[in-house]
Design a protein around this motif. Sequence first.
Motif, mmCIF file in Angstrom:
data_model
loop_
_atom_site.group_PDB
_atom_site.id
_atom_site.type_symbol
_atom_site.label_atom_id
_atom_site.label_comp_id
_atom_site.label_asym_id
_atom_site.label_seq_id
_atom_site.Cartn_x
_atom_site.Cartn_y
_atom_site.Cartn_z
ATOM 1 N N SER A 57 0.859 -1.176 0.000
ATOM 2 C CA SER A 57 0.000 0.000 0.000
ATOM 3 C C SER A 57 0.895 1.225 0.000
ATOM 4 O O SER A 57 1.609 1.488 0.958
ATOM 5 C CB SER A 57 -0.911 0.012 1.236
ATOM 6 O OG SER A 57 -1.628 1.230 1.300
ATOM 7 N N LYS A 58 0.862 1.992 -1.077
ATOM 8 C CA LYS A 58 1.746 3.136 -1.204
ATOM 9 C C LYS A 58 1.371 4.267 -0.252
ATOM 10 O O LYS A 58 2.073 5.276 -0.189
ATOM 11 C CB LYS A 58 1.736 3.627 -2.654
ATOM 12 C CG LYS A 58 2.291 2.612 -3.639
ATOM 13 C CD LYS A 58 2.286 3.159 -5.051
ATOM 14 C CE LYS A 58 2.850 2.128 -6.031
ATOM 15 N NZ LYS A 58 2.844 2.631 -7.424
ATOM 16 N N MET A 59 0.283 4.134 0.456
ATOM 17 C CA MET A 59 -0.139 5.185 1.376
ATOM 18 C C MET A 59 0.481 5.028 2.751
ATOM 19 O O MET A 59 0.138 5.767 3.682
ATOM 20 C CB MET A 59 -1.668 5.202 1.500
ATOM 21 C CG MET A 59 -2.376 5.549 0.205
ATOM 22 S SD MET A 59 -1.901 7.170 -0.474
ATOM 23 C CE MET A 59 -2.618 8.272 0.741
ATOM 24 N N PHE A 60 1.391 4.094 2.930
ATOM 25 C CA PHE A 60 2.065 3.929 4.213
ATOM 26 C C PHE A 60 3.571 3.812 3.980
ATOM 27 O O PHE A 60 4.016 3.132 3.045
ATOM 28 C CB PHE A 60 1.555 2.688 4.951
ATOM 29 C CG PHE A 60 0.138 2.821 5.435
ATOM 30 C CD1 PHE A 60 -0.143 3.368 6.680
ATOM 31 C CD2 PHE A 60 -0.919 2.420 4.638
ATOM 32 C CE1 PHE A 60 -1.437 3.506 7.122
ATOM 33 C CE2 PHE A 60 -2.231 2.552 5.069
ATOM 34 C CZ PHE A 60 -2.494 3.101 6.314
ATOM 35 N N LEU A 61 4.342 4.451 4.841
ATOM 36 C CA LEU A 61 5.792 4.404 4.762
ATOM 37 C C LEU A 61 6.305 3.392 5.771
ATOM 38 O O LEU A 61 5.892 3.401 6.938
ATOM 39 C CB LEU A 61 6.383 5.787 5.051
ATOM 40 C CG LEU A 61 7.871 5.975 4.756
ATOM 41 C CD1 LEU A 61 8.169 5.717 3.278
ATOM 42 C CD2 LEU A 61 8.317 7.393 5.125
ATOM 43 N N ASN A 62 7.196 2.508 5.327
ATOM 44 C CA ASN A 62 7.703 1.425 6.160
ATOM 45 C C ASN A 62 9.190 1.621 6.466
ATOM 46 O O ASN A 62 9.888 2.342 5.764
ATOM 47 C CB ASN A 62 7.521 0.085 5.437
ATOM 48 C CG ASN A 62 6.063 -0.259 5.211
ATOM 49 O OD1 ASN A 62 5.428 -0.921 6.009
ATOM 50 N ND2 ASN A 62 5.522 0.213 4.094
ATOM 51 N N TYR A 63 9.640 0.944 7.514
ATOM 52 C CA TYR A 63 11.045 1.007 7.908
ATOM 53 C C TYR A 63 11.607 -0.403 8.021
ATOM 54 O O TYR A 63 10.886 -1.388 8.184
ATOM 55 C CB TYR A 63 11.207 1.728 9.255
ATOM 56 C CG TYR A 63 10.717 0.909 10.433
ATOM 57 C CD1 TYR A 63 11.582 0.059 11.129
ATOM 58 C CD2 TYR A 63 9.386 0.952 10.848
ATOM 59 C CE1 TYR A 63 11.137 -0.716 12.182
ATOM 60 C CE2 TYR A 63 8.930 0.188 11.899
ATOM 61 C CZ TYR A 63 9.812 -0.642 12.571
ATOM 62 O OH TYR A 63 9.364 -1.419 13.613
ATOM 63 N N TYR A 64 12.936 -0.489 7.945
ATOM 64 C CA TYR A 64 13.657 -1.730 8.201
ATOM 65 C C TYR A 64 14.838 -1.390 9.098
ATOM 66 O O TYR A 64 15.612 -0.466 8.796
ATOM 67 C CB TYR A 64 14.158 -2.370 6.898
ATOM 68 C CG TYR A 64 15.058 -3.558 7.123
ATOM 69 C CD1 TYR A 64 14.529 -4.815 7.395
ATOM 70 C CD2 TYR A 64 16.446 -3.422 7.082
ATOM 71 C CE1 TYR A 64 15.352 -5.907 7.627
ATOM 72 C CE2 TYR A 64 17.271 -4.513 7.308
ATOM 73 C CZ TYR A 64 16.720 -5.749 7.572
ATOM 74 O OH TYR A 64 17.534 -6.818 7.800
ATOM 75 N N MET A 81 -3.355 0.731 14.478
ATOM 76 C CA MET A 81 -3.588 -0.421 13.612
ATOM 77 C C MET A 81 -3.046 -0.195 12.197
ATOM 78 O O MET A 81 -3.103 -1.101 11.361
ATOM 79 C CB MET A 81 -5.090 -0.720 13.534
ATOM 80 C CG MET A 81 -5.728 -1.027 14.887
ATOM 81 S SD MET A 81 -4.998 -2.482 15.674
ATOM 82 C CE MET A 81 -5.511 -3.769 14.547
ATOM 83 N N HIS A 82 -2.550 0.990 11.905
ATOM 84 C CA HIS A 82 -1.946 1.322 10.610
ATOM 85 C C HIS A 82 -2.904 1.029 9.449
ATOM 86 O O HIS A 82 -2.520 0.408 8.447
ATOM 87 C CB HIS A 82 -0.643 0.556 10.397
ATOM 88 C CG HIS A 82 0.264 0.536 11.578
ATOM 89 N ND1 HIS A 82 0.659 1.676 12.260
ATOM 90 C CD2 HIS A 82 0.857 -0.499 12.232
ATOM 91 C CE1 HIS A 82 1.455 1.347 13.261
ATOM 92 N NE2 HIS A 82 1.588 0.042 13.270
ATOM 93 N N ASN A 83 -4.134 1.478 9.580
ATOM 94 C CA ASN A 83 -5.093 1.200 8.515
ATOM 95 C C ASN A 83 -5.888 2.425 8.057
ATOM 96 O O ASN A 83 -6.809 2.290 7.251
ATOM 97 C CB ASN A 83 -6.067 0.093 8.934
ATOM 98 C CG ASN A 83 -6.788 0.429 10.237
ATOM 99 O OD1 ASN A 83 -6.673 1.550 10.743
ATOM 100 N ND2 ASN A 83 -7.520 -0.532 10.770
ATOM 101 N N ASP A 84 -5.572 3.614 8.565
ATOM 102 C CA ASP A 84 -6.276 4.813 8.104
ATOM 103 C C ASP A 84 -5.402 6.040 8.323
ATOM 104 O O ASP A 84 -4.241 5.940 8.722
ATOM 105 C CB ASP A 84 -7.631 4.964 8.812
ATOM 106 C CG ASP A 84 -7.509 5.033 10.340
ATOM 107 O OD1 ASP A 84 -6.488 5.554 10.842
ATOM 108 O OD2 ASP A 84 -8.432 4.563 11.021
#
Length: 232
Positions: A57-64, A81-84
Amino acid sequence: IALLLPGCAGKNKGPDYLADPRFDTDEFLPEYDYVSDSRYLSKLVTIPGGLLYTGDSKMFLNYYDNATGETGVLCSKPECMHNDGSCNGYGDFAFFTYYDGSLWFMDRDWANQEDKNIYLWRSDLSLVNRQKVVKLGRPSYSQVFMHRGYLYMAKIESTLTDEAEPVMKYNIKAFSLDGKNEEISIHNDPSHIVGRLLLNFRCVGNYVYYSFEGKERLEIYRFDSKTRTGGL
């Protein structure tokens, strides 16, 4: 001495537009210099100790996290919940990068649903302390990068000549990162290259080189961010 001073002043070299005195060098500055190693907008960015990337989902930024191997949405809310849109990591992260110790990204102001403009934001890595830096309007763009105090944007558009012949035109502009919404037009002319165009950037010191490449012709230009001058 007073008589000699005017002779020592030298010729006026014109205004100096360097964003920072540290940029007055041709040496490579890893925290501020753009390295054009990809044809894509930022999908993967290195940060201290890890990576940032867009997921399915391109609407959320992730990290590693390099040390632990942990990954997830870049959000500091333990109950989220990282859903909105209430999630810290929510946004239209079509462009994002790590520059000068901060996370920079282009996004709307989601707190104001009536505002459809795109802004350049600056934030810490928690994405909580966000600051608007430049109002960009509603741009369309194919290449975006940051280099020595400027955000550079390039787009291709179809236009017509005075004789109603279709031509392709590249529009390249820069925005200063000092919060003054200053826009600098670098290139806004129809291309003389027939057929499909490729646009490539290389940055060396305060020079930004860009080339238009076609099947039978190559044009190379240079923009000097210190003097804001350039050409073929």
